[in-house]
Design a protein around this motif. Structure first.
Motif, short mmCIF file in Angstrom:
data_model
loop_
_atom_site.label_atom_id
_atom_site.label_comp_id
_atom_site.label_asym_id
_atom_site.label_seq_id
_atom_site.Cartn_x
_atom_site.Cartn_y
_atom_site.Cartn_z
N GLU A 63 6.80 -2.50 -0.81
CA GLU A 63 8.18 -2.64 -0.97
C GLU A 63 8.74 -2.84 0.59
O GLU A 63 9.30 -3.54 0.72
N ALA A 64 8.23 -1.87 1.31
CA ALA A 64 8.42 -1.93 2.70
C ALA A 64 8.02 -3.17 3.51
O ALA A 64 8.51 -3.67 4.53
N ALA A 65 7.19 -3.60 3.15
CA ALA A 65 6.29 -4.89 3.58
C ALA A 65 6.78 -6.01 3.04
O ALA A 65 6.46 -7.13 3.39
N GLY A 66 7.84 -6.06 1.92
CA GLY A 66 8.35 -7.24 1.44
C GLY A 66 7.68 -7.83 0.05
O GLY A 66 7.91 -8.99 -0.13
N TYR A 67 6.94 -7.08 -0.35
CA TYR A 67 6.13 -7.40 -1.77
C TYR A 67 6.34 -6.74 -2.82
O TYR A 67 6.98 -5.54 -2.52
N SER A 68 6.23 -7.43 -3.88
CA SER A 68 6.26 -6.46 -5.09
C SER A 68 4.78 -6.22 -5.59
O SER A 68 3.86 -6.79 -5.34
N ALA A 69 4.83 -5.07 -6.49
CA ALA A 69 3.60 -4.48 -6.80
C ALA A 69 3.20 -4.77 -8.37
O ALA A 69 3.81 -4.77 -9.16
N ASP A 70 1.84 -4.99 -8.56
CA ASP A 70 1.40 -5.15 -10.04
C ASP A 70 0.02 -4.29 -10.10
O ASP A 70 -0.53 -4.16 -9.07
N PHE A 71 -0.52 -4.05 -11.17
CA PHE A 71 -1.63 -3.29 -11.44
C PHE A 71 -2.74 -3.97 -12.41
O PHE A 71 -2.32 -4.28 -13.44
N VAL A 72 -3.77 -3.74 -12.05
CA VAL A 72 -4.94 -4.21 -12.81
C VAL A 72 -6.17 -3.18 -13.13
O VAL A 72 -6.47 -2.44 -12.03
N ASP A 103 -17.39 -3.91 4.92
CA ASP A 103 -18.16 -5.30 4.92
C ASP A 103 -17.67 -6.00 3.72
O ASP A 103 -18.03 -7.31 3.82
N ARG A 104 -17.09 -5.45 2.96
CA ARG A 104 -16.57 -6.53 1.63
C ARG A 104 -15.12 -6.52 1.72
O ARG A 104 -14.56 -7.51 0.92
N GLY A 105 -14.43 -5.96 2.78
CA GLY A 105 -12.74 -6.35 2.78
C GLY A 105 -12.42 -5.66 3.89
O GLY A 105 -12.86 -4.98 4.86
N LEU A 106 -11.08 -5.73 4.10
CA LEU A 106 -10.10 -5.47 5.46
C LEU A 106 -9.51 -3.92 5.03
O LEU A 106 -8.89 -4.02 3.92
N ALA A 107 -9.34 -3.21 5.82
CA ALA A 107 -8.89 -1.84 5.43
C ALA A 107 -7.50 -1.63 6.07
O ALA A 107 -7.28 -2.20 7.15
N THR A 108 -6.65 -0.96 5.48
CA THR A 108 -5.13 -0.46 6.07
C THR A 108 -5.74 0.76 6.95
O THR A 108 -6.86 1.16 6.97
N ASP A 109 -4.85 1.09 7.75
CA ASP A 109 -4.91 2.12 8.50
C ASP A 109 -5.28 3.32 7.58
O ASP A 109 -4.56 3.52 6.59
N PRO A 110 -5.83 4.58 7.97
CA PRO A 110 -6.10 5.59 7.15
C PRO A 110 -4.84 6.36 6.73
O PRO A 110 -3.93 6.59 7.46
N LEU A 111 -4.69 6.66 5.35
CA LEU A 111 -3.67 7.43 4.86
C LEU A 111 -4.09 8.90 4.60
O LEU A 111 -3.07 9.52 3.84
N GLY A 112 -5.21 9.25 4.98
CA GLY A 112 -5.59 10.57 4.65
C GLY A 112 -7.23 10.74 4.84
O GLY A 112 -7.75 9.79 5.21
N ALA A 113 -7.64 11.62 4.14
CA ALA A 113 -9.10 11.64 4.06
C ALA A 113 -9.77 12.44 2.84
O ALA A 113 -9.24 13.32 2.31
N PHE A 114 -10.93 11.96 2.28
CA PHE A 114 -11.65 12.64 1.18
C PHE A 114 -12.56 13.52 1.85
O PHE A 114 -13.29 13.33 2.75
N GLU A 115 -12.56 14.75 1.14
CA GLU A 115 -13.57 15.68 1.59
C GLU A 115 -14.45 15.73 0.37
O GLU A 115 -13.97 16.27 -0.80
N SER A 116 -15.64 15.19 0.47
CA SER A 116 -16.50 15.38 -0.69
C SER A 116 -17.18 16.49 -0.76
O SER A 116 -17.78 17.16 0.15
N ARG A 117 -17.00 17.23 -1.91
CA ARG A 117 -17.54 18.60 -2.17
C ARG A 117 -18.38 18.54 -3.49
O ARG A 117 -18.21 17.72 -4.36
N ALA A 118 -19.31 19.59 -3.51
CA ALA A 118 -20.01 19.97 -4.89
C ALA A 118 -19.49 21.06 -5.39
O ALA A 118 -18.95 22.05 -4.75
N ALA A 228 4.18 -1.70 8.00
CA ALA A 228 4.76 -0.80 7.33
C ALA A 228 4.59 0.67 7.21
O ALA A 228 5.45 1.53 7.32
N ILE A 229 3.11 1.00 7.33
CA ILE A 229 2.50 2.32 7.53
C ILE A 229 3.17 2.94 8.67
O ILE A 229 3.67 3.97 8.48
N ALA A 230 3.09 2.13 9.80
CA ALA A 230 3.49 2.78 11.13
C ALA A 230 5.11 3.12 11.09
O ALA A 230 5.61 3.95 11.56
N ALA A 231 5.95 2.08 10.21
CA ALA A 231 7.32 2.25 10.60
C ALA A 231 8.00 3.02 9.38
O ALA A 231 9.12 3.50 9.80
#
Length: 268
Positions: A63-72, A103-118, A228-231
């Motif tokens: 929305e901040a970037a001027g788009y509407s959202a849909d989900f698949v 290698d398969r796509g473009l990334a946004t700036d990071p929005l957090g981090a996953f901590e992989s745990r057992a 939009a993430i920055a602003a």
């Protein structure tokens, strides 16, 4: 004159071929996010609607970037990436930004981090990663955990379709442990009221920043989302959304053991 006219026509045709996809993208202001069942990051509610942290963040940024959202729907993260490359979606839900995915796509700036745990049953006596050597470990097919679980010595991987599918096999002993994003798996255990039976072993297996992965030809979306993430997305907003979707661990006074001990002391 005829030769010049032909060259101009050829140039015009080439220019049109170059600009046509960009014009089409500019006119299409709806973006499709491919999401998997990874509650509370993304899931389908009882009304068939996409919900979760990834969904809320996507809507806010789009929305901040001027788009509407849909989900698949996607079966798993690997399937979501395939959908990008097939033109069935423009973005994935939040994914660990690993080299293979970049290698398969473009990334946004990071929005957090996953901590992989057992995670293992408390009664199992397994407290460290080394204690899981040779164990049968559940992971979600196509997920970041599939790679990070390799840090467990001689691990035997058992793949599942989604995170929730691993809880009962863990509790029943069908598998010895689960590897997943720490915050999401803890949230699911709390929601199922079985968090007292399971604990995370130490140390964490890996930590990776996460963000949205965008179809490689949509550099325009990447630029718009990062702006939009920055602003328009503060750390306070991110923290509020995380609290909304992940909650918090139970306090000591909320555990059955606390009241059982207190009741025993009162009776003595």
């Amino acid at each position: 004159m005829s030769s010049l006219f032909q060259r101009l026509c050829c140039f015009t045709f080439v220019l049109a071929c170059i600009l046509a996809p960009q014009v089409a993208h500019a006119q299409d202001r709806t973006l499709r996010m491919a999401y998997e069942e990874f509650d509370p990051y993304s899931f389908t509610d009882e009304n068939g609607q996409a919900r979760g942290l990834s969904v809320d963040l996507f809507r806010h940024i789009a929305e901040a970037a001027g788009y509407s959202a849909d989900f698949v729907k996607a079966e798993n993260p690997g399937d979501a990436l395939d959908m990008l490359n097939a033109g069935a979606a423009e973005l994935t839900s939040l994914l660990a930004l690993t080299p293979a995915r970049l290698d398969r796509g473009l990334a946004t700036d990071p929005l957090g981090a996953f901590e992989s745990r057992a995670f293992a049953l408390r009664r199992s006596g397994r407290r460290t990663v080394e204690d899981l050597a040779g164990a049968r470990v559940g992971v979600v097919r196509g997920s970041y955990a599939l790679a990070t679980a390799g840090a467990i010595p001689f691990v035997q991987l058992v793949e599942f379709a989604q995170t929730d599918d691993m809880v009962v096999p863990l509790l029943s002993g069908e598998i010895d442990a689960v590897v997943s994003a720490g915050d999401s798996f803890r949230a699911r255990l709390r929601a199922m009221e079985v968090s007292d039976a399971v604990h995370s072993v130490t140390p964490a297996l890996a930590v990776s920043p996460y963000g949205f992965v965008i179809a490689p030809e949509r550099a325009d979306v990447q630029a718009a989302f990062n702006a939009a993430i920055a602003a328009d997305l503060s750390q306070a907003q991110l923290a509020t959304l995380r609290r909304l979707w992940f909650g918090s661990d139970r306090r000591l006074t909320e555990t059955p053991l606390f009241w059982a001990i207190l009741g025993g002391r009162s009776a003595s």
